[in-house]
Design a protein around this motif. Structure first.
Motif, PDB file in Angstrom:
ATOM      1  N   VAL A  23       0.808  -1.368  -0.090  1.00 60.22           N
ATOM      2  CA  VAL A  23       0.048  -0.200   0.130  1.00 60.22           C
ATOM      3  C   VAL A  23       1.049   0.842  -0.428  1.00 60.22           C
ATOM      4  O   VAL A  23       2.065   1.002   0.723  1.00 60.22           O
ATOM      5  N   SER A  24       0.046   2.200  -0.858  1.00 58.93           N
ATOM      6  CA  SER A  24       1.290   2.894  -0.622  1.00 58.93           C
ATOM      7  C   SER A  24       0.043   4.437  -1.456  1.00 58.93           C
ATOM      8  O   SER A  24      -1.446   4.423  -1.637  1.00 58.93           O
ATOM      9  N   PHE A  25       0.764   5.240  -0.349  1.00 59.04           N
ATOM     10  CA  PHE A  25      -0.195   6.906  -0.520  1.00 59.04           C
ATOM     11  C   PHE A  25      -0.062   7.843  -0.255  1.00 59.04           C
ATOM     12  O   PHE A  25       1.483   8.369   0.305  1.00 59.04           O
ATOM     13  N   ARG A  26      -0.505   8.860  -0.769  1.00 60.51           N
ATOM     14  CA  ARG A  26      -0.098  10.389  -0.856  1.00 60.51           C
ATOM     15  C   ARG A  26      -0.817  11.307  -0.775  1.00 60.51           C
ATOM     16  O   ARG A  26      -2.163  10.895  -1.418  1.00 60.51           O
ATOM     17  N   TYR A  27      -1.432  11.995  -0.217  1.00 59.14           N
ATOM     18  CA  TYR A  27      -2.101  13.370   0.122  1.00 59.14           C
ATOM     19  C   TYR A  27      -2.518  13.946  -1.496  1.00 59.14           C
ATOM     20  O   TYR A  27      -3.570  14.481  -1.433  1.00 59.14           O
ATOM     21  N   ARG A  28      -1.498  14.926  -1.660  1.00 56.65           N
ATOM     22  CA  ARG A  28      -1.013  15.556  -2.778  1.00 56.65           C
ATOM     23  C   ARG A  28       0.038  15.179  -4.008  1.00 56.65           C
ATOM     24  O   ARG A  28       1.070  14.825  -3.179  1.00 56.65           O
TER      25      ARG A  28
END
Lengths: 643, 271
Positions: A23-28
């Motif tokens: 899982v990878s995630f970035r807000y912007r």
């Protein structure tokens, strides 16, 4: 492989309660990854602790668990259901209970039962079933009988249990707790942990994000995050005993820190991690069974955990000189103030027969303080302790002159009211009071209101900011709301220190901070008080140099510090005197080492003794030995050994 | 968090066991609305008398202490007095007392008294509603009453939820305000509004932090509500059931008789 899968036996395929796959995630788009290729699983009935510094991705992880956020790549599976699948979203949300730090922000209903029912209403559960489930869950969390109570009338611990009830009523298979105990005292924390344990036994998987390493040790397994990546995943104890935690900005389990202080230079792997282990090692050392050398050594060495900061500030670790703690006539003097001790100092503030009644004459009448006699002496560091609602805040505000007693007499250095700027009070969670655009301006508010301008103001602000460890050049121009919570707290503190009060009153200065920030703050306060307080304390002997940390503008007189806390170890470390409150009355007052080792009094007041006192007690120490912190424990062990 | 010394009284619901407390909130809401309509539809003092007598019976049944009624009237007392005075002076008719070009007329006194009585009774009746009905029950009743308007696009559920959340957070925000006032005073701030030129100095130290706190809370609350499966009014069931019982039937009949009597008595006598 999770523990649950391993124990499920061959052939049975158990779907884990939670599964993160790459899982990878970035807000912007223009921001770095908040989570980066994270893999882990939580089995049914498993308790996984998640630790990591600020910004390591812990809260992002929590919000990915129930589809509040969707991974940019990889997948999150709850009971085998993908959170990215729109059809699964509501089943997942009803199966995942999410609990955050501040219960206040999670309570929707205008009464206890209405709030618990909220989730059931949303899911369209029939009314009969709702009534039954609400009643059941209130019984489980111990809020039965409070159905109609308005949430704002509950205590902090009750609010946390209500928030928990609102989540549990949906019968989740996975519980995600984002620092659920950071707002609670030791008793409340233990209560929540016991509860979580009971849930795991019923097969609920639990993800517990925590800043308390002692708490993390309770978990089956531990996941450490660093910059959104997995830094460690495995057995919780090994994370500490193998030293992996030293690479991250994390605290040290309390028992381990104490062990380091008492045992000195022992290889990390031999260092006890829990209280039980510490007792075992120290007990073994006495009977000479080849445990690590119990070399009692003077503490204060710089190497405690990964913090790189000395565990005890010089000058304060001394606490109370041994002659004071041990040579005094024993027995606590309730309500009597300090009987003429060896150092009858000048009183800064005195209360005689002071009572405070709230909302007098209405149905909401409540007693805050009752017939309190108390003297705070110049140069002392006093900790006010007591269970929730015992009157700590009321006492502090009365001593600070901000609350008028209903009856009784107050005197500040012999006057009926304090001089302007003589007393400074810092309230709980003072960062809320910041309102200026920059840190500099906010710190300058109080002196400005007292007419300090120009170069004198510059000097005041600079002095106050350096007292709380904030560089004027770096932090002065920054906006307070962009800072971390610990930094904001220090700005708020500087905003009062800039008044340079002779008496500084702090209500729970460490509340809600993570252990590292808390530690830092307490050290700053101890150092601030030690500047001149040390001089006053050793009046008969050496006059403290006192020059390096003189009062602003060369004002004379030592500083007096008064603080409330629910952390007994903190009290044992910084305070030389302790006041214990119970139901608005003084239960005990006296030298810190003596009162904090008086188990009976502490128990009556609903308090737990400091860790060192508990360990010493288990090794056979008595109250008379007055062991309350690491140094005292070392000394006691040293004196005991020859026999 | 638990700052002591909160002195701002919150809410004015007084829990009780009276027959009036026990009524369905919808019955009480409708009755209060109908009472307001009746107040302005009646003609003459006989109608006022009947309505006043009925209101006195309701208040006696509810057992509401007079001091609470007085408190709910007090803020609007000036309005009532002004209404009376203006009417007394401005209505043409037989002068009773002359003050230069102005004079108080008999008709003016009568009109003024009539209007003031009705306004006063309107205030007392709405106070009777809020004093005997829990705020939660009141929002439920309002949601139900607004229900039929959903079809024309009135978001009745959302309005009721907003009211509930407001009720839930007003005490929290008041306590935070209380804490802030103390904290800023401890910094030496003068929060009194004595000097209008320093208005900003008195208000900003409270308003800025309160806004920051409220927005943070709102944000967290939204996340918490979503996590607890909130998705609007769709498919929702209700924990609180509004149930009109025999007492409500009885009360409704009594109310209808009462209002009809009040409305007709003036007309009959006038005829």
């Amino acid at each position: 492989m999770t523990i649950a899968q391993e124990t499920a036996g061959a052939g049975t395929l158990v779907v884990p309660a939670l599964c993160f796959r790459g899982v990878s995630f970035r807000y912007r788009e223009d921001r770095p990854l908040a989570l980066d290729g994270l893999d882990f699983e939580v089995g049914r009935g498993e308790l996984l602790a998640v630790v990591g510094g600020n910004g390591s991705g812990k809260s992002t992880l929590a919000r990915l668990c129930n589809g509040l956020l969707e991974p940019a790549s990889g997948e999150v599976l709850v009971d085998g259901r993908n959170t990215a699948d729109p059809d699964s979203l509501w089943p997942i949300r009803s199966n995942v209970g999410l609990l955050f730090q501040d219960p206040e922000d999670q309570i929707v209903g205008a009464s206890v039962e209405d709030d618990v029912a909220f989730g059931l209403e949303n899911l369209g559960v029939p009314r009969d079933e709702m009534l039954r489930r609400v009643a059941d869950v209130l019984e489980v969390v111990g809020l039965a009988g409070e159905e109609a109570t308005e949430p704002h009338l509950l205590s902090g611990g009750q609010k946390q249990r209500l928030a928990l009830a609102g989540v549990l009523v949906l019968e989740p298979t996975l519980l995600v707790l984002d620092e659920p105990t950071s707002m609670l005292d030791a008793a409340g924390r233990e209560e929540v942990l016991d509860f979580v344990r009971a849930l795991t036994r019923r097969g609920v998987g639990v993800v517990m994000i925590t800043q308390h390493m002692g708490e993390a040790l309770e978990a089956d397994r531990l996941l450490a995050l660093d910059g959104g990546r997995r830094a460690y995943l495995g057995d919780a104890r090994s994370f500490f005993s193998l030293g992996a935690f030293k690479e991250l900005p994390l605290g040290t389990p309390p028992a381990m820190a104490l062990a380091r202080e008492v045992l000195g230079e022992v290889p990390l792997a031999d260092l006890p991690v829990t209280e039980d282990e510490l007792v075992g090692v120290l007990g073994g050392a006495r009977s000479g069974e080849g445990a690590p050398p119990g070399r009692p050594q003077s503490p204060g060495g710089p190497d405690i955990g990964s913090t790189g900061t000395p565990a005890v500030s010089p000058g304060v670790s001394q606490g109370v000189p041994p002659d004071v703690t041990q040579g005094l006539p024993q027995g606590v003097s309730p309500g009597g103030g300090r009987a003429a001790g060896p150092q009858a100092d000048r009183p800064v503030v005195t209360l005689s027969a002071v009572s405070v009644v709230y909302n007098r004459g209405t149905s909401l009448e409540r007693r805050g303080l009752e017939a309190v006699d108390l003297t705070i002496e110049e140069g002392s560091v006093t900790a006010v302790l007591g269970a929730t609602a015992s009157g700590k805040s009321t006492l502090l505000q009365t001593l600070a002159g901000l609350l008028k007693p209903t009856a009784g007499v107050r005197e500040w250095s012999g006057r009926a009211r304090p001089l302007a700027g003589e007393v400074g009070m810092v309230f709980q969670r003072p960062e809320a009071q910041l309102f200026k655009g920059t840190v500099w301006e906010d710190v300058a508010v109080a002196p400005r209101l007292r007419g300090v301008e120009g170069a004198a103001l510059e000097a005041r602000v600079k002095w106050a900011m350096s007292a709380v460890g904030l560089d004027v050049q770096e932090f002065g121009p920054r906006a307070p709301h962009g800072l971390s919570m610990g930094e904001r707290r220090r700005v708020a503190l500087a905003g009062i220190m800039s008044l340079d009060p002779a008496l500084l009153v702090l209500d729970e200065p460490g509340a809600g901070l993570d252990p590292l920030a808390r530690r830092h703050l307490i050290e700053l306060l101890a150092a601030w008080a030690a500047g001149e307080a040390a001089g006053a304390r050793s009046k008969a002997g050496v006059r403290g140099d006192g020059t390096s940390r003189g009062r602003a503008d060369g004002a004379s007189g030592p500083r007096t510090l008064l603080l409330s806390t629910h952390d007994m170890d903190e009290a044992a470390e910084v305070a030389d005197r302790v006041v214990i409150l119970r139901h608005g009355r003084i239960e005990a007052t006296g030298p810190a080492a003596r009162v904090l080792s008086d188990f009976d009094t502490l128990e009556r007041a609903g308090l737990r003794p400091p860790l060192a006192a508990q360990v010493a007690r288990r090794l056979g120490a008595r109250s008379v030995d007055a062991v309350v912190e690491g140094k005292g424990l070392s000394q006691w062990l040293g004196n005991r050994d020859p026999s | 968090m638990s700052g002591p010394g909160l002195t701002i009284p919150i809410g004015q619901f007084i829990p009780g066991e009276s027959p009036v407390h026990g009524l369905d909130p919808r019955t009480k809401l409708v009755a209060t609305l109908a009472f307001a309509v009746a107040l302005f539809a009646i003609e003459g003092w006989s109608g006022v008398g009947i309505l006043a007598a009925g209101l006195a019976v309701v208040l006696a049944l509810a057992g509401v202490p007079a001091v609470y009624l007085w408190r709910s009237l007090r803020p609007l007392l000036i309005l009532l007095v002004l209404t009376f005075v203006i009417q007394a002076f401005s209505f043409p008719g037989e002068p009773v007392v002359g003050l230069g070009p102005f004079s108080i007329t008999r008709e003016g006194l009568s009109r003024g008294g009539f209007l003031t009585m009705r306004l006063g009774m309107l205030l007392v009746s709405s106070a009777a509603l809020t004093l005997t009905t829990a705020p939660v029950a009141l929002t439920d009743g309002i949601e139900w009453l607004l229900g039929p308007l959903r079809r024309v696009g009135v978001p009745s559920h959302e309005i009721a939820l907003m009211m509930t959340i407001a009720l839930r957070f007003i005490p929290t925000l008041l306590r935070e305000l209380d804490d802030l006032i103390k904290a800023q005073k401890a910094r030496g701030a003068d929060l009194s509004l004595r000097d209008p030129r320093r208005l900003a100095d008195a208000v900003l130290p409270l308003v800025v932090p309160l806004f920051v706190l409220s927005f943070r809370r709102a944000d967290d609350l939204a996340v918490a509500m979503t996590s607890r499966c909130y998705r609007g009014a769709v498919g929702r069931t209700r924990y609180r059931e509004l149930k009109a019982g025999a007492g409500d039937m009885l009360a409704s009949v009594a109310l209808v008789v009462w209002f009809v009597a009040a409305l007709s008595v003036g007309r009959l006598w006038g005829a």
